[in-house]
Design a protein around this motif. Structure first.
Motif, PDB file in Angstrom:
ATOM      1  N   ALA A 168       0.703  -1.203   0.014  1.00  0.00           N
ATOM      2  CA  ALA A 168      -0.235  -0.020  -0.092  1.00  0.00           C
ATOM      3  C   ALA A 168       0.915   1.194   0.243  1.00  0.00           C
ATOM      4  N   GLY A 169       2.055   1.252   0.762  1.00  0.00           N
ATOM      5  CA  GLY A 169       2.760   2.304   0.758  1.00  0.00           C
ATOM      6  C   GLY A 169       3.726   2.503  -0.606  1.00  0.00           C
ATOM      7  N   VAL A 170       4.196   1.504  -1.036  1.00  0.00           N
ATOM      8  CA  VAL A 170       4.714   1.656  -2.232  1.00  0.00           C
ATOM      9  C   VAL A 170       3.926   2.104  -3.673  1.00  0.00           C
ATOM     10  N   GLN A 171       2.832   1.591  -3.411  1.00  0.00           N
ATOM     11  CA  GLN A 171       1.711   1.856  -4.529  1.00  0.00           C
ATOM     12  C   GLN A 171       0.792   2.983  -4.308  1.00  0.00           C
ATOM     13  N   GLN A 172       1.032   3.659  -2.996  1.00  0.00           N
ATOM     14  CA  GLN A 172       0.364   4.893  -2.409  1.00  0.00           C
ATOM     15  C   GLN A 172      -1.441   4.622  -2.622  1.00  0.00           C
ATOM     16  N   LEU A 173      -1.766   3.498  -2.319  1.00  0.00           N
ATOM     17  CA  LEU A 173      -2.970   3.221  -2.350  1.00  0.00           C
ATOM     18  C   LEU A 173      -4.189   3.809  -1.477  1.00  0.00           C
ATOM     19  N   PRO A 174      -5.262   3.892  -2.012  1.00  0.00           N
ATOM     20  CA  PRO A 174      -6.358   4.634  -1.174  1.00  0.00           C
ATOM     21  C   PRO A 174      -6.993   3.546  -0.174  1.00  0.00           C
ATOM     22  N   VAL A 175      -6.064   3.273   0.766  1.00  0.00           N
ATOM     23  CA  VAL A 175      -6.581   2.457   1.794  1.00  0.00           C
ATOM     24  C   VAL A 175      -6.440   3.082   3.052  1.00  0.00           C
ATOM     25  N   VAL A 176      -7.559   2.947   4.051  1.00  0.00           N
ATOM     26  CA  VAL A 176      -7.289   3.264   5.439  1.00  0.00           C
ATOM     27  C   VAL A 176      -7.128   2.210   6.480  1.00  0.00           C
ATOM     28  N   PHE A 177      -6.010   1.774   7.089  1.00  0.00           N
ATOM     29  CA  PHE A 177      -5.978   0.695   7.860  1.00  0.00           C
ATOM     30  C   PHE A 177      -6.336   1.095   9.463  1.00  0.00           C
ATOM     31  N   ILE A 178      -7.481   0.412  10.013  1.00  0.00           N
ATOM     32  CA  ILE A 178      -7.878   0.635  11.187  1.00  0.00           C
ATOM     33  C   ILE A 178      -7.540  -0.407  12.144  1.00  0.00           C
ATOM     34  N   CYS A 179      -6.681  -0.142  13.094  1.00  0.00           N
ATOM     35  CA  CYS A 179      -6.286  -0.958  14.054  1.00  0.00           C
ATOM     36  C   CYS A 179      -7.233  -0.985  15.381  1.00  0.00           C
ATOM     37  N   GLU A 180      -8.006  -1.909  15.685  1.00  0.00           N
ATOM     38  CA  GLU A 180      -8.717  -1.803  16.860  1.00  0.00           C
ATOM     39  C   GLU A 180      -7.810  -2.319  18.142  1.00  0.00           C
ATOM     40  N   ASN A 181      -7.126  -1.623  18.465  1.00  0.00           N
ATOM     41  CA  ASN A 181      -6.070  -2.060  20.054  1.00  0.00           C
ATOM     42  C   ASN A 181      -6.854  -2.196  20.910  1.00  0.00           C
ATOM     43  N   ASN A 182      -7.525  -3.695  21.220  1.00  0.00           N
ATOM     44  CA  ASN A 182      -8.168  -3.834  22.589  1.00  0.00           C
ATOM     45  C   ASN A 182      -7.273  -4.520  23.534  1.00  0.00           C
ATOM     46  N   GLN A 183      -6.216  -4.269  23.390  1.00  0.00           N
ATOM     47  CA  GLN A 183      -5.038  -4.598  24.457  1.00  0.00           C
ATOM     48  C   GLN A 183      -4.659  -6.143  24.584  1.00  0.00           C
ATOM     49  N   TYR A 184      -5.677  -6.994  24.159  1.00  0.00           N
ATOM     50  CA  TYR A 184      -5.348  -8.577  24.130  1.00  0.00           C
ATOM     51  C   TYR A 184      -5.667  -9.346  22.801  1.00  0.00           C
ATOM     52  N   ALA A 185      -4.588 -10.112  22.599  1.00  0.00           N
ATOM     53  CA  ALA A 185      -4.992 -10.841  21.257  1.00  0.00           C
ATOM     54  C   ALA A 185      -5.253 -12.421  22.031  1.00  0.00           C
ATOM     55  N   TYR A 186      -6.500 -12.648  22.077  1.00  0.00           N
ATOM     56  CA  TYR A 186      -7.082 -13.692  22.625  1.00  0.00           C
ATOM     57  C   TYR A 186      -6.739 -13.461  24.304  1.00  0.00           C
ATOM     58  N   SER A 187      -5.987 -14.425  24.843  1.00  0.00           N
ATOM     59  CA  SER A 187      -5.734 -14.216  26.323  1.00  0.00           C
ATOM     60  C   SER A 187      -4.251 -13.433  26.265  1.00  0.00           C
ATOM     61  N   VAL A 188      -3.681 -13.213  25.312  1.00  0.00           N
ATOM     62  CA  VAL A 188      -2.362 -12.594  25.186  1.00  0.00           C
ATOM     63  C   VAL A 188      -2.276 -11.137  25.224  1.00  0.00           C
ATOM     64  N   PRO A 189      -1.757 -10.627  26.600  1.00  0.00           N
ATOM     65  CA  PRO A 189      -1.697  -9.158  26.442  1.00  0.00           C
ATOM     66  C   PRO A 189      -0.485  -8.436  25.441  1.00  0.00           C
ATOM     67  N   LEU A 190      -1.084  -7.168  25.294  1.00  0.00           N
ATOM     68  CA  LEU A 190      -0.322  -6.300  24.351  1.00  0.00           C
ATOM     69  C   LEU A 190       1.321  -6.460  24.394  1.00  0.00           C
TER      70      LEU A 190
END
Ligand SMILES: Cc1ncc(C[n+]2csc(CCOP(=O)(O)OP(=O)(O)O)c2C)c(N)n1
Length: 327
Positions: A168-190
């Motif tokens: 996306a960076g190389v091609q300068q693409l029209p995309v918005v990446f939305i990270c929902e950082n909710n502090q856990y990936a299943y049981s694993v903390p950030l």
């Protein structure tokens, strides 16, 4: 006529109320699902986004119908905002013939081409190269549509995320990446999955801007998204927006989340996006008791109707198992 009072993002009182309605509806949809799971009515894993609604509403509000979204497992609200009827979404969760995939998947992998919703697969982060690919098509077609791609902070540790951002960076693409950082990936903390504080800084390595914001503030999310959408539409490429938030329930409804403390949950509940926005709207005289009652009554009616519809809808018929196949 007195001038219409607007926010600095040019939202009218009616639009602010509409956003409020979305927050309440998405919260109510997930809360009802949580109850329905316990009643054995849902034929799917349920991954609620209770506590994270401001991200879905702030990013989804004002998207055009010909923009695309690439949601993940926790983003049922994004389907609603993009135009899927609550009764259809509820049917999907009940695996009924009236659902999006007509009862043929575990509910979380359907898309709707006509509404610009790309169905995801179970592999974490795999929706991101797809989002980049969609955005590449838009660039080739010289349209000014944008792709909004959602993912958790956990997904930002897999290879697909990095390949997608790089392309996306190389091609300068029209995309918005939305990270929902909710502090856990299943049981694993950030802190056990990343040696950095902000996912947002990963964007810099791929040549575009990343910003970390309060994901429980619907207007902050809206403002950041609007800036990113405008840049994407005018050919200035991608943006990564990291929304800091917290999921109130377990990873899924079958996860009791014993890996976190009551104090931590209570702290994040005190940052509930809905009362915060309620206070803001009341202070601006956009919301009063009567309007609040009206919104709550409409939300309840919508959800009741959706559940009724789904509960009484027909099951898929075995003969349909092999229809709608490409090959
Ligand atoms: C490539 C891959 N690895 C592992 C899993 C199993 N898995 C499913 S969801 C999940 C945690 C996801 O965390 P995050 O990306 O932060 O999103 P969240 O569920 O917190 O919204 C894991 C490990 C998977 N589906 N795909």
């Amino acid at each position: 006529m007195p001038p219409i009072k607007r926010t600095k993002f040019k939202l009218t009182p009616e639009q602010l109320l509409e956003m409020f309605h979305w927050l309440k509806l998405i919260r109510a949809f997930d809360e009802r699902l949580s109850v329905l799971v316990k009643q054995g009515k849902v034929r799917s894993g349920v991954y609620t986004g209770i506590g994270q609604e401001a991200i879905i509403v702030g990013t989804g509000y004002g998207l055009r119908s010909d923009d695309w979204i690439c949601p993940l497992h926790r983003d049922l609200g994004a389907f609603l905002m993009k135009g899927v009827e609550p009764r259809t979404m509820m049917s999907q969760m009940f695996a009924k013939a009236t659902g999006l995939s007509k009862g043929r998947d575990s509910a979380l992998h359907s898309g709707v081409n006509e509404l610009g919703i790309f169905g995801n697969t179970s592999m974490l982060g795999a929706n991101l190269p797809v989002a980049a690919g969609l955005a590449y098509t838009m660039k080739m077609e010289r349209s000014d549509n944008v792709v909004v791609a959602y993912f958790g902070e956990g997904a930002s540790n897999v290879g697909d995320f990095h390949e997608a951002l790089n392309f996306a960076g190389v091609q300068q693409l029209p995309v918005v990446f939305i990270c929902e950082n909710n502090q856990y990936a299943y049981s694993v903390p950030l802190e056990k999955t990343m040696a950095i504080d902000d996912v947002a800084i990963r964007a810099e390595g791929y040549g575009f801007d990343g910003v970390a914001i309060n994901g429980n503030d619907v207007l902050a999310v809206y403002q950041a998204t609007q800036g990113a959408l405008a840049r994407a539409r005018s050919g200035d490429g991608p943006t990564l927006i990291e929304c800091k938030t917290y999921r109130w329930h377990g990873h899924s409804e079958h996860d009791k989340a014993f890996y976190r403390t009551d104090e931590e949950l209570a702290m994040w509940k005190s940052r509930d996006p809905i009362p915060t926005f309620t206070t803001y709207l009341r202070a601006r005289h956009v919301l009063d008791d009567e309007k609040l009652k009206d919104v709550e009554a409409r939300v309840k009616q919508t959800i009741d109707e959706a559940v009724d519809f789904a509960a009484n809808a027909p099951d898929p018929s075995p003969g349909d198992a092999i229809t709608d196949l490409y090959a």
